[in-house]
Motif scaffolding. Structure first.
Motif, PDB file in Angstrom:
ATOM      1  N   MET A  36      14.716  -0.736  -5.120  1.00 17.89           N
ATOM      2  CA  MET A  36      14.612  -1.651  -6.158  1.00 17.89           C
ATOM      3  C   MET A  36      14.858  -2.907  -5.445  1.00 17.89           C
ATOM      4  SD  MET A  36      15.556  -2.065 -10.072  1.00 17.89           S
ATOM      5  CE  MET A  36      17.203  -2.187  -9.734  1.00 17.89           C
ATOM      6  N   LYS A  37      14.309  -4.254  -5.525  1.00 18.60           N
ATOM      7  CA  LYS A  37      14.667  -5.239  -5.170  1.00 18.60           C
ATOM      8  C   LYS A  37      13.960  -6.416  -6.049  1.00 18.60           C
ATOM      9  CE  LYS A  37      10.999  -5.644  -1.741  1.00 18.60           C
ATOM     10  NZ  LYS A  37      10.680  -5.546  -0.190  1.00 18.60           N
ATOM     11  N   PRO A  38      14.883  -7.466  -6.228  1.00 19.50           N
ATOM     12  CA  PRO A  38      14.028  -8.828  -7.018  1.00 19.50           C
ATOM     13  C   PRO A  38      13.123  -9.233  -6.316  1.00 19.50           C
ATOM     14  CG  PRO A  38      16.535  -9.108  -6.544  1.00 19.50           C
ATOM     15  CD  PRO A  38      16.211  -7.718  -5.715  1.00 19.50           C
ATOM     16  N   TYR A  39      11.860  -9.808  -7.121  1.00 24.90           N
ATOM     17  CA  TYR A  39      10.937 -10.562  -6.378  1.00 24.90           C
ATOM     18  C   TYR A  39      10.500 -11.694  -7.398  1.00 24.90           C
ATOM     19  CZ  TYR A  39       6.016 -11.134  -4.460  1.00 24.90           C
ATOM     20  OH  TYR A  39       5.109 -11.575  -3.956  1.00 24.90           O
ATOM     21  N   LYS A  40      10.755 -12.883  -7.025  1.00 20.24           N
ATOM     22  CA  LYS A  40      10.408 -13.946  -8.004  1.00 20.24           C
ATOM     23  C   LYS A  40      10.942 -13.576  -9.579  1.00 20.24           C
ATOM     24  CE  LYS A  40       6.255 -15.056  -5.462  1.00 20.24           C
ATOM     25  NZ  LYS A  40       5.158 -15.692  -5.392  1.00 20.24           N
ATOM     26  N   ASP A  41      10.240 -13.425 -10.444  1.00 20.68           N
ATOM     27  CA  ASP A  41      10.831 -13.264 -11.773  1.00 20.68           C
ATOM     28  C   ASP A  41      10.279 -11.722 -12.061  1.00 20.68           C
ATOM     29  OD1 ASP A  41       8.094 -13.457 -12.122  1.00 20.68           O
ATOM     30  OD2 ASP A  41       8.153 -14.316 -14.064  1.00 20.68           O
ATOM     31  N   LEU A  42      10.204 -10.776 -10.983  1.00 18.23           N
ATOM     32  CA  LEU A  42       9.796  -9.587 -11.205  1.00 18.23           C
ATOM     33  C   LEU A  42      11.017  -8.806 -10.580  1.00 18.23           C
ATOM     34  CD1 LEU A  42       6.041  -9.477 -10.796  1.00 18.23           C
ATOM     35  CD2 LEU A  42       7.260  -9.703 -12.865  1.00 18.23           C
ATOM     36  N   TYR A  43      10.616  -7.511 -10.540  1.00 24.16           N
ATOM     37  CA  TYR A  43      11.157  -6.413  -9.559  1.00 24.16           C
ATOM     38  C   TYR A  43      10.281  -5.585  -8.912  1.00 24.16           C
ATOM     39  CZ  TYR A  43      15.850  -7.733 -11.360  1.00 24.16           C
ATOM     40  OH  TYR A  43      17.064  -8.248 -11.543  1.00 24.16           O
ATOM     41  N   ILE A  44      10.431  -5.230  -7.658  1.00 20.19           N
ATOM     42  CA  ILE A  44       9.469  -4.577  -6.858  1.00 20.19           C
ATOM     43  C   ILE A  44      10.297  -3.188  -6.834  1.00 20.19           C
ATOM     44  CG2 ILE A  44       8.469  -3.782  -4.631  1.00 20.19           C
ATOM     45  CD1 ILE A  44       7.462  -6.253  -5.975  1.00 20.19           C
ATOM     46  N   ILE A  45       9.530  -2.163  -7.407  1.00 21.34           N
ATOM     47  CA  ILE A  45      10.378  -0.885  -7.344  1.00 21.34           C
ATOM     48  C   ILE A  45       9.549   0.131  -6.868  1.00 21.34           C
ATOM     49  CG2 ILE A  45      11.111   0.990  -8.928  1.00 21.34           C
ATOM     50  CD1 ILE A  45      11.635  -1.176 -10.997  1.00 21.34           C
ATOM     51  N   LYS A  46      10.134   1.176  -6.047  1.00 19.65           N
ATOM     52  CA  LYS A  46       9.552   2.163  -5.375  1.00 19.65           C
ATOM     53  C   LYS A  46      10.067   3.484  -5.936  1.00 19.65           C
ATOM     54  CE  LYS A  46       7.378   4.730  -2.063  1.00 19.65           C
ATOM     55  NZ  LYS A  46       7.083   5.863  -2.572  1.00 19.65           N
ATOM     56  N   PHE A  47       9.219   4.215  -6.681  1.00 14.98           N
ATOM     57  CA  PHE A  47       9.518   5.484  -7.295  1.00 14.98           C
ATOM     58  C   PHE A  47       9.355   6.685  -6.334  1.00 14.98           C
ATOM     59  CE2 PHE A  47       8.772   2.906 -11.203  1.00 14.98           C
ATOM     60  CZ  PHE A  47       9.784   2.960 -11.692  1.00 14.98           C
ATOM     61  N   VAL A  97       0.807  -1.296   0.080  1.00 14.60           N
ATOM     62  CA  VAL A  97       0.229   0.074  -0.124  1.00 14.60           C
ATOM     63  C   VAL A  97       0.959   1.192   0.006  1.00 14.60           C
ATOM     64  CG1 VAL A  97      -2.171  -1.237   1.159  1.00 14.60           C
ATOM     65  CG2 VAL A  97      -0.183  -0.221   2.439  1.00 14.60           C
ATOM     66  N   LYS A  98       2.255   1.391   0.024  1.00 13.31           N
ATOM     67  CA  LYS A  98       3.103   2.260  -0.124  1.00 13.31           C
ATOM     68  C   LYS A  98       3.609   2.897  -1.344  1.00 13.31           C
ATOM     69  CE  LYS A  98       4.473   1.277   4.610  1.00 13.31           C
ATOM     70  NZ  LYS A  98       5.458   1.086   5.760  1.00 13.31           N
ATOM     71  N   GLY A  99       2.800   2.397  -2.438  1.00 13.96           N
ATOM     72  CA  GLY A  99       3.403   2.862  -3.760  1.00 13.96           C
ATOM     73  C   GLY A  99       4.365   2.051  -4.505  1.00 13.96           C
ATOM     74  N   ASP A 100       4.743   0.939  -3.975  1.00 13.87           N
ATOM     75  CA  ASP A 100       5.733   0.075  -4.753  1.00 13.87           C
ATOM     76  C   ASP A 100       4.773  -0.596  -6.099  1.00 13.87           C
ATOM     77  OD1 ASP A 100       7.176   0.708  -2.544  1.00 13.87           O
ATOM     78  OD2 ASP A 100       7.252  -1.536  -1.691  1.00 13.87           O
ATOM     79  N   VAL A 101       5.627  -0.700  -6.849  1.00 14.10           N
ATOM     80  CA  VAL A 101       5.118  -1.439  -8.233  1.00 14.10           C
ATOM     81  C   VAL A 101       5.943  -2.601  -8.678  1.00 14.10           C
ATOM     82  CG1 VAL A 101       4.046   0.797  -9.467  1.00 14.10           C
ATOM     83  CG2 VAL A 101       6.418   0.152  -9.818  1.00 14.10           C
ATOM     84  N   LYS A 102       5.068  -3.601  -9.332  1.00 18.42           N
ATOM     85  CA  LYS A 102       5.791  -4.702  -9.741  1.00 18.42           C
ATOM     86  C   LYS A 102       6.231  -4.550 -11.429  1.00 18.42           C
ATOM     87  CE  LYS A 102       3.056  -7.770  -7.058  1.00 18.42           C
ATOM     88  NZ  LYS A 102       2.189  -9.135  -7.193  1.00 18.42           N
ATOM     89  N   VAL A 103       7.447  -4.609 -11.588  1.00 20.06           N
ATOM     90  CA  VAL A 103       8.070  -4.585 -13.007  1.00 20.06           C
ATOM     91  C   VAL A 103       8.508  -5.810 -13.490  1.00 20.06           C
ATOM     92  CG1 VAL A 103       9.657  -3.285 -14.383  1.00 20.06           C
ATOM     93  CG2 VAL A 103       8.450  -2.069 -12.317  1.00 20.06           C
ATOM     94  N   LYS A 104       7.853  -5.894 -14.806  1.00 19.12           N
ATOM     95  CA  LYS A 104       8.538  -7.209 -15.583  1.00 19.12           C
ATOM     96  C   LYS A 104       9.788  -6.929 -16.309  1.00 19.12           C
ATOM     97  CE  LYS A 104       7.175 -10.831 -18.914  1.00 19.12           C
ATOM     98  NZ  LYS A 104       8.178 -10.764 -19.701  1.00 19.12           N
ATOM     99  N   PRO A 105      10.874  -7.568 -16.031  1.00 16.08           N
ATOM    100  CA  PRO A 105      12.083  -7.108 -16.816  1.00 16.08           C
ATOM    101  C   PRO A 105      11.916  -7.532 -18.272  1.00 16.08           C
ATOM    102  CG  PRO A 105      12.697  -8.869 -15.357  1.00 16.08           C
ATOM    103  CD  PRO A 105      11.007  -8.388 -14.951  1.00 16.08           C
ATOM    104  N   GLU A 106      12.174  -6.654 -19.266  1.00 13.03           N
ATOM    105  CA  GLU A 106      12.211  -7.178 -20.859  1.00 13.03           C
ATOM    106  C   GLU A 106      13.633  -7.159 -21.372  1.00 13.03           C
ATOM    107  OE1 GLU A 106       9.555  -7.976 -22.484  1.00 13.03           O
ATOM    108  OE2 GLU A 106       8.100  -7.275 -21.205  1.00 13.03           O
ATOM    109  N   SER A 107      14.746  -7.352 -20.260  1.00 14.06           N
ATOM    110  CA  SER A 107      15.947  -7.583 -20.788  1.00 14.06           C
ATOM    111  C   SER A 107      16.738  -8.222 -19.422  1.00 14.06           C
ATOM    112  CB  SER A 107      16.529  -5.994 -20.610  1.00 14.06           C
ATOM    113  OG  SER A 107      17.876  -5.940 -20.538  1.00 14.06           O
TER     114      SER A 107
END
Length: 189
Positions: free
Chosen positions: A74-85, A35-45
Protein backbone atom coordinates in the motif's frame (compact mmCIF):
# COMPACT_ATOMS: atom_id res chain seq x y z
CA UNK A 1 -20.40 18.32 -9.65
CA UNK A 2 -21.82 18.53 -6.12
CA UNK A 3 -19.80 16.80 -3.44
CA UNK A 4 -21.73 14.10 -1.63
CA UNK A 5 -21.99 14.58 2.09
CA UNK A 6 -21.10 11.86 4.54
CA UNK A 7 -24.67 11.59 5.84
CA UNK A 8 -26.10 11.06 2.33
CA UNK A 9 -23.49 8.42 1.59
CA UNK A 10 -24.13 6.60 4.88
CA UNK A 11 -27.92 6.68 4.39
CA UNK A 12 -27.59 5.31 0.84
CA UNK A 13 -25.39 2.48 2.06
CA UNK A 14 -27.86 1.47 4.78
CA UNK A 15 -30.21 0.30 1.99
CA UNK A 16 -27.73 -2.35 0.82
CA UNK A 17 -27.84 -6.12 1.29
CA UNK A 18 -25.34 -6.02 4.17
CA UNK A 19 -26.24 -4.62 7.56
CA UNK A 20 -23.54 -2.04 8.32
CA UNK A 21 -25.13 -0.55 11.46
CA UNK A 22 -22.15 -1.66 13.57
CA UNK A 23 -19.63 -0.88 10.85
CA UNK A 24 -17.88 2.23 9.61
CA UNK A 25 -16.92 2.98 6.01
CA UNK A 26 -13.20 3.66 5.65
CA UNK A 27 -12.59 3.49 1.89
CA UNK A 28 -13.86 2.84 -1.61
CA UNK A 29 -12.15 1.25 -4.62
CA UNK A 30 -12.41 3.89 -7.35
CA UNK A 31 -10.13 2.58 -10.09
CA UNK A 32 -7.17 0.49 -11.14
CA UNK A 33 -3.50 1.35 -11.44
CA UNK A 34 -1.32 -0.42 -13.98
CA UNK A 35 -1.70 -4.01 -15.16
CA UNK A 36 -0.54 -6.04 -12.13
CA UNK A 37 -3.77 -5.89 -10.11
CA UNK A 38 -3.27 -2.69 -8.14
CA UNK A 39 -6.40 -0.73 -7.22
CA UNK A 40 -6.92 2.94 -6.35
CA UNK A 41 -8.73 3.43 -3.05
CA UNK A 42 -10.30 6.69 -1.93
CA UNK A 43 -10.04 6.95 1.86
CA UNK A 44 -13.22 7.83 3.75
CA UNK A 45 -11.30 8.39 6.97
CA UNK A 46 -8.49 10.69 8.03
CA UNK A 47 -6.86 7.70 9.77
CA UNK A 48 -7.19 5.38 6.75
CA UNK A 49 -3.54 4.31 6.55
CA UNK A 50 -3.29 3.54 10.28
CA UNK A 51 -6.60 1.68 10.08
CA UNK A 52 -5.52 -0.48 7.13
CA UNK A 53 -2.17 -1.31 8.76
CA UNK A 54 -3.96 -2.52 11.91
CA UNK A 55 -6.07 -5.14 10.08
CA UNK A 56 -4.92 -8.62 9.06
CA UNK A 57 -7.70 -8.98 6.47
CA UNK A 58 -9.67 -6.24 4.78
CA UNK A 59 -13.41 -6.81 4.21
CA UNK A 60 -14.41 -5.67 0.71
CA UNK A 61 -18.12 -5.32 -0.14
CA UNK A 62 -19.62 -5.00 -3.60
CA UNK A 63 -23.35 -5.46 -4.11
CA UNK A 64 -24.23 -8.85 -2.65
CA UNK A 65 -20.62 -10.04 -2.48
CA UNK A 66 -18.17 -9.83 0.42
CA UNK A 67 -14.58 -10.98 0.36
CA UNK A 68 -11.74 -10.70 2.85
CA UNK A 69 -8.44 -9.77 1.25
CA UNK A 70 -4.91 -9.39 2.58
CA UNK A 71 -2.81 -6.38 1.66
CA UNK A 72 0.40 -7.13 -0.22
CA UNK A 73 1.44 -3.48 -0.49
CA UNK A 74 0.00 0.00 0.00
CA UNK A 75 1.30 3.46 -0.86
CA UNK A 76 -0.18 6.96 -0.97
CA UNK A 77 -0.88 8.38 -4.44
CA UNK A 78 -2.18 11.97 -4.67
CA UNK A 79 -5.35 11.96 -2.52
CA UNK A 80 -5.78 8.18 -2.94
CA UNK A 81 -3.93 4.99 -2.02
CA UNK A 82 -2.60 2.37 -4.42
CA UNK A 83 -3.22 -1.04 -2.88
CA UNK A 84 -2.14 -4.48 -4.07
CA UNK A 85 -4.26 -7.28 -2.58
CA UNK A 86 -3.03 -10.87 -2.45
CA UNK A 87 -4.66 -12.94 -5.20
CA UNK A 88 -5.60 -9.91 -7.33
CA UNK A 89 -2.84 -10.29 -9.92
CA UNK A 90 -4.02 -8.65 -13.13
CA UNK A 91 -5.93 -5.62 -14.37
CA UNK A 92 -9.12 -7.59 -15.06
CA UNK A 93 -9.27 -8.91 -11.49
CA UNK A 94 -8.63 -5.38 -10.19
CA UNK A 95 -11.37 -3.91 -12.42
CA UNK A 96 -13.88 -6.36 -10.94
CA UNK A 97 -13.36 -4.63 -7.58
CA UNK A 98 -14.08 -1.07 -8.76
CA UNK A 99 -16.97 0.29 -6.74
CA UNK A 100 -16.25 -1.99 -3.79
CA UNK A 101 -16.38 -0.52 -0.32
CA UNK A 102 -14.21 -1.20 2.70
CA UNK A 103 -16.31 -1.41 5.86
CA UNK A 104 -14.91 -2.39 9.23
CA UNK A 105 -16.58 -3.26 12.51
CA UNK A 106 -16.59 -0.28 14.89
CA UNK A 107 -14.79 -2.43 17.45
CA UNK A 108 -11.82 -2.64 15.02
CA UNK A 109 -11.42 1.13 14.70
CA UNK A 110 -8.00 2.45 15.65
CA UNK A 111 -7.55 4.66 18.69
CA UNK A 112 -7.87 8.28 17.70
CA UNK A 113 -5.34 10.87 18.75
CA UNK A 114 -6.20 14.24 20.26
CA UNK A 115 -8.20 16.30 17.77
CA UNK A 116 -9.19 13.34 15.53
CA UNK A 117 -12.83 12.33 15.06
CA UNK A 118 -14.85 9.84 13.09
CA UNK A 119 -17.28 11.80 10.91
CA UNK A 120 -20.14 9.45 11.76
CA UNK A 121 -19.78 10.50 15.43
CA UNK A 122 -20.16 14.20 14.53
CA UNK A 123 -23.41 13.84 12.56
CA UNK A 124 -26.39 15.03 14.60
CA UNK A 125 -24.28 16.97 17.12
CA UNK A 126 -25.81 20.26 18.33
CA UNK A 127 -23.94 23.33 17.16
CA UNK A 128 -23.90 26.22 19.59
CA UNK A 129 -22.08 29.55 19.72
CA UNK A 130 -19.57 30.44 22.43
CA UNK A 131 -22.28 32.48 24.19
CA UNK A 132 -24.59 29.40 24.34
CA UNK A 133 -26.99 30.15 21.49
CA UNK A 134 -28.05 27.01 19.57
CA UNK A 135 -27.61 27.28 15.80
CA UNK A 136 -28.70 23.80 14.71
CA UNK A 137 -27.30 20.30 14.15
CA UNK A 138 -24.59 18.82 11.95
CA UNK A 139 -26.38 17.48 8.86
CA UNK A 140 -23.40 16.71 6.60
CA UNK A 141 -19.62 16.86 6.49
CA UNK A 142 -18.32 17.91 3.10
CA UNK A 143 -14.81 17.07 1.97
CA UNK A 144 -13.14 20.05 0.34
CA UNK A 145 -9.50 20.48 -0.75
CA UNK A 146 -8.64 23.15 1.86
CA UNK A 147 -10.50 21.61 4.81
CA UNK A 148 -13.61 19.67 5.69
CA UNK A 149 -16.77 21.75 5.99
CA UNK A 150 -19.57 21.23 8.50
CA UNK A 151 -23.01 21.66 6.96
CA UNK A 152 -25.31 22.75 9.76
CA UNK A 153 -29.08 22.54 9.51
CA UNK A 154 -30.34 25.54 11.43
CA UNK A 155 -33.39 25.43 13.67
CA UNK A 156 -35.33 27.29 10.91
CA UNK A 157 -34.48 24.56 8.36
CA UNK A 158 -31.91 26.59 6.40
CA UNK A 159 -28.35 25.33 6.10
CA UNK A 160 -25.05 27.08 6.67
CA UNK A 161 -21.46 25.99 6.09
CA UNK A 162 -18.74 26.21 8.72
CA UNK A 163 -15.12 25.31 7.88
CA UNK A 164 -13.93 22.51 10.17
CA UNK A 165 -10.87 24.40 11.38
CA UNK A 166 -9.76 25.75 14.78
CA UNK A 167 -10.64 29.34 13.85
CA UNK A 168 -14.35 28.41 13.82
CA UNK A 169 -14.68 25.10 15.72
CA UNK A 170 -13.69 25.82 19.32
CA UNK A 171 -14.79 22.70 21.19
CA UNK A 172 -16.09 19.22 20.36
CA UNK A 173 -17.89 17.33 23.13
CA UNK A 174 -18.88 13.93 21.72
CA UNK A 175 -20.15 12.70 25.09
CA UNK A 176 -22.82 15.42 25.10
CA UNK A 177 -23.12 15.55 21.25
CA UNK A 178 -22.23 19.26 21.23
CA UNK A 179 -19.92 21.42 19.09
CA UNK A 180 -19.07 24.99 20.12
CA UNK A 181 -18.29 27.38 17.27
CA UNK A 182 -17.20 30.97 16.80
CA UNK A 183 -18.71 32.53 13.68
CA UNK A 184 -17.83 35.66 11.77
CA UNK A 185 -20.51 38.24 11.10
CA UNK A 186 -22.66 37.11 8.16
CA UNK A 187 -21.83 33.40 8.33
CA UNK A 188 -25.33 32.50 9.56
CA UNK A 189 -27.09 34.07 6.58
Amino acid sequence: MKKKGVKAILERRVKRVFDHKNDVLIGKVVGVHGVKGDVKVKPESDVFERQMESLKEIPIYRGTKKENLKIESMKPYKDLYIIKFEGVNDRTAAEERIGSEIWIDKSNQVELEEGEYYFSDLLGCKVITEDGREIGKIAEILEQPASHVLEVEKTDGKRILIPFIEQFVKEIDLKNKKIVVSLLEGMEE
